[in-house]
Design a protein around this motif. Structure first.
Motif, mmCIF file in Angstrom:
data_model
loop_
_atom_site.group_PDB
_atom_site.id
_atom_site.type_symbol
_atom_site.label_atom_id
_atom_site.label_comp_id
_atom_site.label_asym_id
_atom_site.label_seq_id
_atom_site.Cartn_x
_atom_site.Cartn_y
_atom_site.Cartn_z
ATOM 1 N N MET A 1 0.949 -1.052 -0.038
ATOM 2 C CA MET A 1 0.074 -0.159 0.061
ATOM 3 C C MET A 1 1.142 1.488 0.268
ATOM 4 N N ILE A 2 0.688 2.243 -0.736
ATOM 5 C CA ILE A 2 1.393 3.481 -1.006
ATOM 6 C C ILE A 2 0.589 4.658 -0.513
ATOM 7 N N CYS A 3 1.075 5.372 0.391
ATOM 8 C CA CYS A 3 0.355 6.678 0.902
ATOM 9 C C CYS A 3 0.173 7.650 -0.192
ATOM 10 N N LYS A 4 -0.927 8.060 -0.453
ATOM 11 C CA LYS A 4 -1.086 8.884 -1.366
ATOM 12 C C LYS A 4 -0.696 10.210 -1.165
ATOM 13 N N ASP A 5 -0.235 10.584 -0.217
ATOM 14 C CA ASP A 5 0.208 11.744 0.529
ATOM 15 C C ASP A 5 1.486 12.022 0.270
ATOM 16 N N CYS A 6 2.372 11.029 0.715
ATOM 17 C CA CYS A 6 3.809 11.300 0.523
ATOM 18 C C CYS A 6 4.724 10.261 0.128
ATOM 19 N N GLY A 7 3.701 9.196 -0.245
ATOM 20 C CA GLY A 7 4.325 8.208 -1.171
ATOM 21 C C GLY A 7 5.082 6.835 -0.310
ATOM 22 N N ALA A 8 4.991 7.012 0.804
ATOM 23 C CA ALA A 8 5.555 5.956 1.667
ATOM 24 C C ALA A 8 5.002 4.668 1.448
ATOM 25 N N SER A 9 5.778 3.617 1.394
ATOM 26 C CA SER A 9 5.189 2.266 1.393
ATOM 27 C C SER A 9 4.708 1.972 2.792
ATOM 28 N N GLN A 10 3.497 1.308 2.784
ATOM 29 C CA GLN A 10 2.995 0.896 4.288
ATOM 30 C C GLN A 10 2.221 -0.622 4.067
ATOM 31 N N LEU A 11 2.316 -1.203 5.195
ATOM 32 C CA LEU A 11 1.660 -2.489 5.212
ATOM 33 C C LEU A 11 0.472 -2.202 5.057
ATOM 34 N N GLU A 12 -0.557 -3.133 4.167
ATOM 35 C CA GLU A 12 -1.848 -3.367 4.012
ATOM 36 C C GLU A 12 -2.399 -3.337 5.313
ATOM 37 N N GLY A 13 -3.742 -2.632 5.524
ATOM 38 C CA GLY A 13 -4.370 -2.435 6.788
ATOM 39 C C GLY A 13 -4.022 -1.478 7.876
ATOM 40 N N THR A 14 -2.911 -0.936 7.393
ATOM 41 C CA THR A 14 -2.359 0.415 8.316
ATOM 42 C C THR A 14 -3.320 1.308 8.107
ATOM 43 N N LEU A 15 -3.762 2.034 9.004
ATOM 44 C CA LEU A 15 -4.913 3.097 8.944
ATOM 45 C C LEU A 15 -4.370 4.616 8.800
ATOM 46 N N PHE A 16 -3.150 4.719 9.361
ATOM 47 C CA PHE A 16 -2.623 6.147 9.272
ATOM 48 C C PHE A 16 -1.051 6.005 8.780
ATOM 49 N N CYS A 17 -0.579 6.791 7.854
ATOM 50 C CA CYS A 17 0.739 6.777 7.428
ATOM 51 C C CYS A 17 1.655 7.022 8.390
ATOM 52 N N SER A 18 2.559 6.117 8.364
ATOM 53 C CA SER A 18 3.598 6.301 9.516
ATOM 54 C C SER A 18 4.528 7.458 9.407
ATOM 55 N N GLU A 19 4.739 7.937 8.091
ATOM 56 C CA GLU A 19 5.561 8.844 8.128
ATOM 57 C C GLU A 19 5.178 10.278 7.809
ATOM 58 N N CYS A 20 3.961 10.477 7.059
ATOM 59 C CA CYS A 20 3.084 11.894 7.345
ATOM 60 C C CYS A 20 1.712 12.029 7.913
ATOM 61 N N GLY A 21 1.413 10.732 8.499
ATOM 62 C CA GLY A 21 0.128 10.835 9.342
ATOM 63 C C GLY A 21 -1.119 10.792 8.620
ATOM 64 N N CYS A 22 -1.005 10.628 7.176
ATOM 65 C CA CYS A 22 -2.306 10.799 6.476
ATOM 66 C C CYS A 22 -3.200 9.642 6.550
ATOM 67 N N PHE A 23 -4.383 9.658 6.525
ATOM 68 C CA PHE A 23 -5.377 8.654 6.704
ATOM 69 C C PHE A 23 -5.461 7.819 5.600
ATOM 70 N N LEU A 24 -5.111 6.571 5.511
ATOM 71 C CA LEU A 24 -4.949 5.894 4.494
ATOM 72 C C LEU A 24 -6.344 4.995 3.884
ATOM 73 N N LEU A 25 -7.139 5.143 4.731
ATOM 74 C CA LEU A 25 -8.580 4.347 4.346
ATOM 75 C C LEU A 25 -9.406 5.328 3.388
ATOM 76 N N ASP A 26 -9.796 4.995 2.220
ATOM 77 C CA ASP A 26 -10.572 5.947 1.499
ATOM 78 C C ASP A 26 -11.976 5.779 1.451
ATOM 79 N N ALA A 27 -12.314 5.571 2.769
ATOM 80 C CA ALA A 27 -13.923 5.350 3.070
ATOM 81 C C ALA A 27 -14.562 6.734 2.816
ATOM 82 N N PRO A 28 -15.495 6.837 1.913
ATOM 83 C CA PRO A 28 -16.272 8.190 1.722
ATOM 84 C C PRO A 28 -17.033 8.503 2.676
ATOM 85 N N SER A 29 -16.880 9.886 2.876
ATOM 86 C CA SER A 29 -17.892 10.263 4.161
ATOM 87 C C SER A 29 -19.342 9.924 3.731
#
Lengths: 489, 166
Positions: free
Chosen positions: B1-29
């Motif tokens: 899984m790639i963080c759409k904000d900073c491009g960091a590679s994250q394990l599947e299932g991670t909720l927030f990027c460990s590098e930039c703190g971006c929310f990784l689930l694209d659950a629509p509001s």
């Protein structure tokens, strides 16, 4: 089981009551009802009649008793929420979070043991003035709040320890107050001296009949005896003595204090200004005075494919959890707030559809049962086409804040590794995320620490503590907000 | 899984990027549900306030909020205002009285639904142009107008009923 269907409660007899006692109870309760009462128009009478019919019949009573045993509600009311209940088949590892809440039972089951408290106070030269003054004021308030059968001892230490108040009941409060006024400052900080003197005093009282706790107040680094202190804390935990630690100002070692309280699952806290000392101490003592279950442990006997990565307690106070040992120490279930914590696991690659069981075995010391065990199992299904369901809001909120706390911790390790670029970038990101949450003060702190990292390659001691304990406090508040009831406000 | 904000590679299932703190689930509001009876009771209640001047109170007033449907009863302080709605991290909306956990979306609560404001002369409530309306003692409020809020009043946001005591 509710009160309506607890037949023993309706008749007001214990579960081992004899047949005669049950009949007597029934006959004694009958005159409450009018002569011409019928089951239809008086539900209470109906319940009494049913209760008596069942309990007076040996066979029906036996069936009812076995049902009662099966549905007996454990005093530990545990709920588990996972970030995902269904996983996708995957050639790579995946992350799963569990948010676990242990809810306090009805207030009546609370055990009130008297406190056996030792306050270990740093009197090194740096405590001089406002700090020690506030500590003394806090001691006065605290002594005033203790019950006469609570036991207290007070130790002051610098490079050696002095027993200001030897272990004694808090009955003669005037005498205690007079003694606390004799504490004066001098010398350096050797925490082990203070802790071991405090332990010695605590052990003067019969430990099993008390809530035993040592509270350390310090403002400095200890010299060369940190490992001894941690050993002592472990030994204390085995004797059911908890350690809490409060650091005043910014010169103390937060990692050391975290280690010191980990064996008993207790609290370490940053006290930014001396006037907050009273507040934190009072809260801690309040918690210790209302314990429902002691020394809650979670054993994770996990298959090799499930690796716990990180644990954090969110309530009743926010505190990192040590995962190194087989058994996770969660501390006590205190006050009216749940014991809540978050666990992060990596689940190894799952090439086939299967069921994964995460066994969670809790053990706690309850008033009526020592080492009471509750076995839970959380099941996750691995599928080719899982249904994607958004994780519970509470869990997302907690993970969001936990991630901020960890980002701050990671900055420290970036700095240690000499990667200033990564440290600066991460700190600036953290600032943005804090701002998004509306945490302007912390965001500003993070921003200025980011600048500092960029230009000087270090963080300020104060900033580091403010961010660490600031994000920690936010974690504590989320759960408090989610469980908001009148008692919290 | 790639963080759409900073491009960091994250394990599947991670909720927030460990590098930039971006929310990784694209659950629509969650959109606000439109309730079938939102035209109900459109008449105005007691007339709107003309000269209400919101001002911060010298001493915070404690409101007790009761939400019968979720069996919640809690206290809230009001100094100058309390916004009412549903928190939405994507839209950066964080009302003080967040009704997400009270089934707000399903009960027709908008993200920015209503606001209670304080003044020296008492409290006022206004609807912020919500999808399903705000009701004061069962009368629908005209949007963006202030109405007096009294102790014990019943407020309804869409279908979600709360009592305000102070």
């Amino acid at each position: 089981m509710n009160d309506d269907s607890d037949y023993y409660a309706i008749l007001g007899v214990p579960q081992d009551a004899t047949e005669a006692a049950i009949r007597d109870a029934f006959i004694n309760l009958l005159p409450q009802f009018p002569q011409d009462v019928s089951e239809q128009d008086n539900p209470a009478y109906g319940r009494l009649l049913t209760a008596y019919k069942v309990l007076s019949d040996t066979e029906r009573r036996a069936t009812y008793d076995s049902l009662l045993r099966e549905t007996a509600v454990s005093p530990l009311n545990i709920t588990i929420q996972a970030s995902k209940d269904q996983l996708q088949l995957s050639k790579e590892a995946q992350i799963v979070y569990l948010l676990i809440d242990i809810l306090p039972p009805a207030a009546k089951t609370q055990t009130q043991r008297p406190l056996n408290l030792s306050l270990v106070i740093d009197r090194s030269t740096s405590m001089k003035g406002e700090r020690l003054d506030h500590v003394k004021k806090a001691l006065e308030i605290l002594i005033d709040k203790l019950a006469p059968d609570d036991i207290i001892s007070i130790i002051s230490f610098s490079d050696r320890a002095e027993v200001v108040v030897p272990s004694q009941p808090a009955s003669d409060k005037q005498a205690l107050l007079t003694k606390t006024r004799t504490i004066f400052t001098s010398g350096g900080t050797e925490i082990y001296q203070g802790l071991s003197a405090g332990m010695k005093e605590l052990r003067q009282a019969p430990l099993p009949q008390h809530t035993n706790h040592l509270i350390l107040l310090t403002d400095g680094h200890t010299y060369g005896d940190a490992d001894l202190c941690v050993d002592l804390a472990q030994k204390a935990a085995r004797l059911n003595i908890g350690f809490s630690a409060f650091g005043i100002g910014s010169e103390w070692d937060d990692q050391f204090l975290d280690k010191l309280v980990a064996p008993s699952g207790s609290q370490s806290q940053y006290i930014e200004t001396p006037d907050q000392i009273i507040n934190y101490l009072q809260k801690r003592i309040q918690g210790l005075g209302s314990i429902h279950a002691r020394n809650i442990r979670l054993s994770l006997d996990l298959p090799q494919t499930i690796i716990p990565q990180f644990g954090f307690k969110l309530s009743p106070f926010a505190q990192p959890i040590t995962l190194k040992e087989q058994e996770i120490k969660l501390g006590n279930l205190e006050g009216r707030r749940p014991l809540s914590f978050l666990l992060e696991f990596t689940i190894a690659a799952q090439p086939r559809e299967t069921r994964i069981n995460i066994p969670l075995h809790f053990t706690a010391d309850l008033p009526e049962r020592h080492n009471h065990t509750v076995k839970h199992q959380h099941q996750i299904i691995v599928l080719d086409n899982p249904i994607h369901i958004a994780p519970p809001d509470a869990l997302i909120k907690a993970v969001r804040l936990l991630n901020m706390y960890r980002m701050n911790e990671k900055v420290a390790s970036d700095v240690q590794a000499g990667d200033m670029l990564a440290a600066t970038r991460r700190m600036k990101h953290l600032s943005t995320r804090l701002l998004e949450l509306g945490q302007t003060k912390l965001a500003q702190q993070a921003y200025s620490e980011g600048d500092r990292l960029e230009t000087m390659g270090t963080m300020s001691l104060e900033g580091q503590k403010k961010l660490k304990f600031g994000t920690r406090a936010l974690l504590g508040q989320t759960i408090a907000a989610l469980n908001s009831d009148t008692n919290d406000l | 899984m790639i963080c759409k904000d900073c491009g960091a590679s994250q394990l599947e299932g991670t909720l927030f990027c460990s590098e930039c703190g971006c929310f990784l689930l694209d659950a629509p509001s969650k959109p606000t549900f439109i309730l079938p009876f939102s035209d109900f009771a459109k008449h105005d209640p007691t007339p709107a306030l003309e000269n209400f001047k919101p001002s911060a109170l010298a001493k915070p007033l404690i409101l007790t909020i009761v939400i019968p449907s979720s069996r919640r009863r809690f206290k809230m302080e009001i100094v100058d205002r309390i916004r009412i709605g549903r928190a939405d991290i994507h839209a950066n909306i964080y009302p003080e009285l967040d009704l997400v956990n009270d089934n707000g979306a399903e009960m027709g609560v908008s993200r920015e639904h209503a606001i209670i404001e304080a003044s020296a002369n008492g409290l006022a409530v206004s609807d912020l142009g919500s999808t399903n309306g705000t009701f004061l003692n069962n009368s629908r409020l005209s949007p963006n107008m202030r109405y007096p809020l009294k102790n014990g009043d019943e407020l309804r946001f869409g279908e979600l009923l709360i009592h305000v005591l102070f």
